[in-house]
Design an enzyme around this catalytic site. Structure first.
Site, PDB file in Angstrom:
ATOM      1  CG  ASP A 197      -1.911   1.275   1.340  1.00  0.00           C
ATOM      2  OD1 ASP A 197      -1.700   2.334   0.569  1.00  0.00           O
ATOM      3  OD2 ASP A 197      -2.677   0.991   2.047  1.00  0.00           O
ATOM      4  CB  SER A 208      -2.306  12.331 -15.600  1.00  0.00           C
ATOM      5  OG  SER A 208      -3.341  12.759 -16.126  1.00  0.00           O
ATOM      6  CE1 TYR A 246      -5.694  11.440 -11.071  1.00  0.00           C
ATOM      7  CE2 TYR A 246      -5.581  13.015 -13.022  1.00  0.00           C
ATOM      8  CZ  TYR A 246      -5.328  11.951 -12.468  1.00  0.00           C
ATOM      9  OH  TYR A 246      -4.596  10.717 -13.382  1.00  0.00           O
ATOM     10  CE  LYS A 263      -1.810  10.980 -11.429  1.00  0.00           C
ATOM     11  NZ  LYS A 263      -1.212   9.790 -11.317  1.00  0.00           N
TER      12      LYS A 263
HETATM   13  P1  NAD Z   1      -6.793   1.548 -12.315  1.00  0.00           P
HETATM   14  O1  NAD Z   1      -7.770   2.143 -11.198  1.00  0.00           O
HETATM   15  O2  NAD Z   1      -7.269   0.650 -12.791  1.00  0.00           O
HETATM   16  O3  NAD Z   1      -5.228   1.311 -11.581  1.00  0.00           O
HETATM   17  C1  NAD Z   1      -4.882   1.930 -10.483  1.00  0.00           C
HETATM   18  C2  NAD Z   1      -4.334   1.081  -9.525  1.00  0.00           C
HETATM   19  O4  NAD Z   1      -3.837   1.835  -8.283  1.00  0.00           O
HETATM   20  C3  NAD Z   1      -5.489   0.392  -8.812  1.00  0.00           C
HETATM   21  O5  NAD Z   1      -5.013  -1.234  -9.164  1.00  0.00           O
HETATM   22  C4  NAD Z   1      -5.480   0.771  -7.552  1.00  0.00           C
HETATM   23  O6  NAD Z   1      -5.940  -0.274  -6.547  1.00  0.00           O
HETATM   24  C5  NAD Z   1      -4.115   0.921  -7.174  1.00  0.00           C
HETATM   25  N1  NAD Z   1      -3.875   1.684  -5.809  1.00  0.00           N
HETATM   26  C6  NAD Z   1      -4.965   2.763  -5.641  1.00  0.00           C
HETATM   27  N2  NAD Z   1      -4.420   3.304  -4.288  1.00  0.00           N
HETATM   28  C7  NAD Z   1      -3.351   2.397  -3.880  1.00  0.00           C
HETATM   29  C8  NAD Z   1      -2.675   2.372  -2.693  1.00  0.00           C
HETATM   30  N3  NAD Z   1      -3.007   3.110  -1.735  1.00  0.00           N
HETATM   31  N4  NAD Z   1      -1.529   1.388  -2.872  1.00  0.00           N
HETATM   32  C9  NAD Z   1      -1.299   0.762  -3.945  1.00  0.00           C
HETATM   33  N5  NAD Z   1      -2.043   0.653  -4.709  1.00  0.00           N
HETATM   34  C10 NAD Z   1      -3.218   1.634  -4.988  1.00  0.00           C
HETATM   35  O7  NAD Z   1      -6.377   3.031 -13.271  1.00  0.00           O
HETATM   36  P2  NAD Z   1      -5.186   3.102 -14.171  1.00  0.00           P
HETATM   37  O8  NAD Z   1      -5.813   4.042 -15.288  1.00  0.00           O
HETATM   38  O9  NAD Z   1      -4.571   2.019 -14.420  1.00  0.00           O
HETATM   39  O10 NAD Z   1      -4.343   4.060 -13.334  1.00  0.00           O
HETATM   40  C11 NAD Z   1      -2.826   4.009 -13.167  1.00  0.00           C
HETATM   41  C12 NAD Z   1      -2.151   5.161 -13.285  1.00  0.00           C
HETATM   42  O11 NAD Z   1      -2.638   6.088 -14.352  1.00  0.00           O
HETATM   43  C13 NAD Z   1      -2.796   6.239 -12.039  1.00  0.00           C
HETATM   44  O12 NAD Z   1      -1.724   6.923 -11.532  1.00  0.00           O
HETATM   45  C14 NAD Z   1      -3.525   7.055 -12.831  1.00  0.00           C
HETATM   46  O13 NAD Z   1      -3.754   8.443 -12.199  1.00  0.00           O
HETATM   47  C15 NAD Z   1      -2.814   7.276 -14.123  1.00  0.00           C
HETATM   48  N6  NAD Z   1      -3.513   7.841 -15.427  1.00  0.00           N
HETATM   49  C16 NAD Z   1      -4.859   7.163 -15.849  1.00  0.00           C
HETATM   50  C17 NAD Z   1      -5.402   7.551 -16.911  1.00  0.00           C
HETATM   51  C18 NAD Z   1      -6.752   6.895 -17.379  1.00  0.00           C
HETATM   52  O14 NAD Z   1      -7.422   7.705 -18.140  1.00  0.00           O
HETATM   53  N7  NAD Z   1      -7.055   5.637 -16.935  1.00  0.00           N
HETATM   54  C19 NAD Z   1      -5.155   8.860 -17.572  1.00  0.00           C
HETATM   55  C20 NAD Z   1      -3.976   9.307 -16.976  1.00  0.00           C
HETATM   56  C21 NAD Z   1      -3.125   8.889 -16.025  1.00  0.00           C
END
Ligand code: NAD
Length: 292
Positions: free
Chosen positions: A63, A140, A153, A157
């Site tokens: 975590d 992001s 958010y 970022k």
């Molecule tokens: P997602 O929600 O599928 O994955 C995020 C993961 O982070 C999840 O598995 C969640 O359980 C984990 N997480 C949350 N809190 C946590 C903690 N305290 N300790 C450990 N793990 C934790 O979404 P994603 O899109 O795969 O996100 C991954 C990254 O990509 C993030 O940093 C997000 O900000 C970034 N991002 C996503 C998008 C999008 O559109 N999906 C766009 C830009 C950036």
């Protein structure tokens, strides 16, 4: 020797896809430590790698908001070193700023910002001592330009950008490369996992009607962007691989060509053209080349 990779947030989305891709590498180049906050969610990852992972994948609890949990994961790395650290865990928070509770804002900053920094802190001394390493961070486009109803958010970022830029300058002297993989919308569980104020929520009753109207438009914009322009995680993973395989990786990678023009506009037109352009895109439905 295999390259030892540790990834945060692997129970879904980008982290899961990256872990699967690296652990299934035909040449078995990588040993992947896929970490997740809740090990009960490991089935999806295990199903995705099938039998390919015998000596290339380990799943660890971690975590990113819990320092002891980060140290415990670090201690369970058999090789006692990490060559490539991927800070990917993150959560979203969407809604009018005036309804966000201090707890929910703290949580976003704790996961996205302090979680990323603490993870780096835990692995940095060893990387420095080895005089080699890679740190990849899932960034992001919301860390490069603002988005309405995403203030906290985006703040988290943007803050990561500052932390990574600062570190990258120093870490050049230790042969450690820092790279930000800047993503626009990606099909993941992000929209399911994010904390979002829904239009009917009682918390929104205190919000003025003008804001609510704009919020409704924002939500429509967001769902149409995710439907029409979101990338698949595989496309994002390819960009991670570029960074991993490059002998001298760039500091920033954009996963989609929609990203850079917006950021450029922001820097070249300090009068705020970006602000009015983005407002038109989101609230008047005017299609432009940049949407995120
Ligand atoms: P997602 O929600 O599928 O994955 C995020 C993961 O982070 C999840 O598995 C969640 O359980 C984990 N997480 C949350 N809190 C946590 C903690 N305290 N300790 C450990 N793990 C934790 O979404 P994603 O899109 O795969 O996100 C991954 C990254 O990509 C993030 O940093 C997000 O900000 C970034 N991002 C996503 C998008 C999008 O559109 N999906 C766009 C830009 C950036």
């Amino acid at each position: 020797d295999k390259k030892v990779v540790l990834i945060t947030g692997c129970s879904s989305g980008i982290g899961l896809s990256l872990a699967v891709r690296l652990a299934s590498d035909p040449d078995k180049t990588f040993k992947v430590y896929a970490t997740m906050r809740n090990l009960a969610k490991k089935e999806r990852l295990l199903e995705s790698v099938k039998d390919l992972h015998r000596d290339t994948l380990d799943i660890l609890q971690m975590d990113v908001t819990d320092w002891q949990s980060i140290l415990d994961a670090r201690d369970r790395v058999v090789e006692k070193r990490i060559d490539i650290l991927v800070c990917n865990a993150g959560v979203g928070l969407v809604g009018p700023l005036e309804v966000q509770s201090l707890d929910s804002m703290r949580h976003i900053l704790e996961v996205n910002l302090l979680g990323t920094i603490q993870t780096i802190q835990a692995f940095l001394p060893k990387m420095k001592a080895q005089n080699q390493g890679r740190i990849l961070v899932t960034g992001s486009t919301g860390g490069l330009h603002g988005l309405p109803f995403n203030e906290v958010y985006c703040a988290s970022k943007f803050a990561i950008e500052g932390a990574c830029e600062s570190l990258a300058i120093l870490l050049q002297h230790f042969n450690i490369h820092v790279s930000l993989i800047e993503c626009g919308p990606v099909h993941t569980d992000f929209l399911v996992n994010l904390q979002k104020a829904e239009l009917g929520d009682t918390s929104l009753q205190q919000v003025d009607t003008q804001t609510l109207k704009l919020y409704e438009k924002y939500l429509q914009h967001c769902s149409s962007i995710f439907q029409n322009a979101a990338q698949d995680t595989e496309d994002v993973v390819k960009v991670f691989l570029d960074a991993i395989q490059s002998p001298s990786p760039a500091f920033r990678y954009f996963t989609s060509s929609a990203g850079p023009p917006v950021t450029k506009l922001k820097v070249t037109e300090p009068d705020g053209s970006y602000i009015s352009a983005m407002s038109k895109v989101i609230f008047s439905g005017e299609e432009q080349q940049f949407c995120s």
